[in-house]
Design a protein around this motif. Structure first.
Motif, PDB file in Angstrom:
ATOM      1  N   TRP A 118       7.068  -5.475  -6.037  1.00 19.33           N
ATOM      2  CA  TRP A 118       6.503  -4.145  -6.329  1.00 19.33           C
ATOM      3  C   TRP A 118       5.423  -3.809  -5.310  1.00 19.33           C
ATOM      4  CZ3 TRP A 118       1.947  -1.700  -7.539  1.00 19.33           C
ATOM      5  CH2 TRP A 118       2.052  -0.426  -8.141  1.00 19.33           C
ATOM      6  N   VAL A 119       4.518  -4.749  -5.059  1.00 19.40           N
ATOM      7  CA  VAL A 119       3.407  -4.474  -4.136  1.00 19.40           C
ATOM      8  C   VAL A 119       3.944  -4.270  -2.721  1.00 19.40           C
ATOM      9  CG1 VAL A 119       1.396  -5.540  -3.016  1.00 19.40           C
ATOM     10  CG2 VAL A 119       1.602  -5.577  -5.510  1.00 19.40           C
ATOM     11  N   THR A 120       4.859  -5.126  -2.297  1.00 18.68           N
ATOM     12  CA  THR A 120       5.396  -4.991  -0.940  1.00 18.68           C
ATOM     13  C   THR A 120       6.109  -3.644  -0.779  1.00 18.68           C
ATOM     14  OG1 THR A 120       5.718  -7.375  -0.865  1.00 18.68           O
ATOM     15  CG2 THR A 120       6.841  -6.103   0.814  1.00 18.68           C
ATOM     16  N   GLY A 121       6.867  -3.269  -1.792  1.00 21.77           N
ATOM     17  CA  GLY A 121       7.577  -1.984  -1.728  1.00 21.77           C
ATOM     18  C   GLY A 121       6.622  -0.817  -1.590  1.00 21.77           C
ATOM     19  N   HIS A 122       5.564  -0.811  -2.387  1.00 24.35           N
ATOM     20  CA  HIS A 122       4.633   0.328  -2.343  1.00 24.35           C
ATOM     21  C   HIS A 122       3.767   0.296  -1.085  1.00 24.35           C
ATOM     22  CE1 HIS A 122       5.620   2.439  -6.020  1.00 24.35           C
ATOM     23  NE2 HIS A 122       5.953   1.243  -6.490  1.00 24.35           N
ATOM     24  N   VAL A 123       3.424  -0.881  -0.600  1.00 18.93           N
ATOM     25  CA  VAL A 123       2.689  -0.951   0.674  1.00 18.93           C
ATOM     26  C   VAL A 123       3.576  -0.396   1.792  1.00 18.93           C
ATOM     27  CG1 VAL A 123       1.823  -2.562   2.439  1.00 18.93           C
ATOM     28  CG2 VAL A 123       1.109  -2.812   0.053  1.00 18.93           C
TER      29      VAL A 123
END
Ligand code: NAP
Length: 310
Positions: A101-106
Motif C-alpha cells: 500500500w505504501v509503495t503504491g501510494h508513494v
C-alpha cells in the motif's frame, strides 16, 4: 491436558479464524481446545480483538497471556483490568500488505500518475518524472511496518530517512530518533509516511511547525493513526500549497463523517482504513507460536510495553 484458548472477537470473525487457528495449532503440535465461550477461570490464553465484548479481564485468573489480533493497541493499553502479559500482532501478511500500500501510494505521487490517469484530454504533457534517487522520503516510525516500508522504498532508490523513539541502525536508511531528531527527519522531505503508534507522545506529530519544515508541495501519506496529524494544520498547509497532496487512510473519527472537509478537498485522497490488515493464516501462526512459547516457558514475542503505550 488440553490448552484452553478463548477466541474473543466479533462473532463474524470466528468463521474466518476457527480453521486457520486450528491449522496453526496442529502445525505447532499444540493440543488446544479453542472456543468462543468457556468459564473464565479455565482460560489459558485469550485470542483477542479490541472491539470484542470482552473488556473486563479480572475473572480470567489463570490466563497466561492475551494475544492480540490487531497491530494498533491504543484502545487496550489503558485497560486497567488487563494485567496479564499482552502481545500485539506482528504478522508477515499484514506487513507485506502495508509495504504494498505504501509503495503504491508513494509511486503514485512520485511518478505523477494522476496527471495522465485523470488527464486523457488530448494534451501532450511531456514532463518526465525525476528518478527516485532525487525524491527524499521520510518514514515516521521505524517499527515492524515502518522499517519494512523504508527498506522497500530504499531498494527502489529513494533516499529514505526513518524516525523512531530509540536509536536504530538500518542498512541504507538514515536513522534519526527522539524528539530532537524529528525536525531533521522531516526537513526537506518530499514525501512523508506516518507509521507511528498512537500514544500520548505521538499525537499531532505532524503539526503546523513540522509541516512547515517539509519541502514545499510535499506529499503526506498516513496509514498510521488519524490523531498523529493536526487536521487543522494539515488543511492550512494544503491551502497554502506547503503540502501538495495528502493520502489519508486513518482519521480521528472513523468512518470519516460525510461532511468532513477531507472528502471534498481536491488534494486529499481518502481511503477507508484499508491500508493493510491481519491475514488470518499468518496471524494464526503467530498466535500459535506465542502459545507454544508460553507452554515451553519461553518468553512471549511482541509484548506491549504498557508504560510506553505501544
Ligand atoms: P511498532 O512495531 O510498535 O513500531 C512503532 C514505531 O514507532 C517504532 O519504531 C517506535 O520507536 C516508533 N515510536 C513510538 N513512539 C515514538 C515516539 N514518541 N517518537 C518517535 N518514534 C516513536 O508498530 P507497527 O507494527 O510498525 O505499527 C505502526 C502503526 O501502524 C500501528 O500502531 C497502527 O497504528 C498502524 N497500523 C495501521 C494499519 C492500517 O491499515 N492503516 C494497519 C496496521 C497498523 P522504537 O522503534 O524506538 O520503539
Amino acid at each position: 491436558m488440553s490448552i484452553n484458548v478463548l477466541f474473543a472477537a466479533k462473532a463474524e470473525r470466528w468463521a474466518t479464524y476457527e480453521p486457520t487457528l486450528k491449522q496453526a495449532f496442529d502445525e505447532a503440535g499444540l493440543d488446544a481446545n479453542l472456543r468462543t465461550q468457556m468459564p473464565p477461570e479455565e482460560v489459558d490464553y485469550i485470542v483477542y480483538a479490541p472491539n470484542s465484548d470482552l473488556q473486563d479481564f479480572r475473572p480470567y485468573t489463570s490466563t497466561k497471556a492475551v494475544l492480540g489480533l490487531w497491530a494498533g493497541v491504543e484502545d487496550v493499553v489503558g485497560n486497567k483490568t488487563l494485567t496479564q502479559p499482552f502481545a500485539r500482532m506482528v504478522d508477515d501478511g499484514l506487513t507485506r500488505g502495508m509495504v504494498e500500500w505504501v509503495t503504491g501510494h508513494v509511486l503514485r505521487h512520485h511518478l505523477g500518475m494522476d496527471t495522465h490517469i485523470l488527464g486523457q484530454d488530448g494534451l501532450w504533457r511531456d514532463h518526465v518524472p525525476p528518478l527516485a534517487t532525487d525524491r527524499p522520503v521520510t518514514i515516521l516510525g521505524l517499527g515492524a511496518l515502518g522499517q519494512a516500508c523504508a527498506e522497500a522504498l530504499a531498494s527502489l532508490g529513494f533516499p529514505v530517512t526513518g524516525w523512531s523513539r530509540s536509536p536504530k541502525a538500518v542498512t541504507d536508511i538514515t536513522c534519526l530518533s527522539g524528539q530532537s531528531g524529528l525536525a531533521e527527519a522531516v526537513s526537506g522531505a518530499q514525501i512523508v509516511v506516518l507509521l507511528l503508534p498512537l500514544t500520548k507522545d505521538t499525537e499531532n506529530t505532524l503539526n503546523a511547525e513540522t509541516l512547515s519544515l517539509l519541502a514545499e508541495g510535499a506529499v503526506v501519506i498516513n496509514p498510521g493513526r488519524g490523531p498523529l496529524i493536526d487536521d487543522e494544520a494539515l488543511l492550512s498547509a494544503l491551502e497554502s500549497g506547503q503540502v501538495g497532496h495528502a493520502t489519508l487512510d486513518v482519521f480521528r473519527i472513523e468512518p470519516l463523517p460525510k461532511g468532513h472537509p477531507y472528502w471534498a478537498h481536491p488534494n486529499v485522497t481518502v481511503t477507508p482504513h484499508i491500508a493493510s490488515e491481519t491475514r488470518p493464516l499468518s496471524a494464526s501462526r503467530v498466535i500459535a507460536e506465542n502459545i507454544r512459547r508460553g507452554e515451553a516457558g519461553e518468553p512471549f514475542i511482541n509484548l506491549v510495553d504498557r508504560s510506553l503505550g505501544y
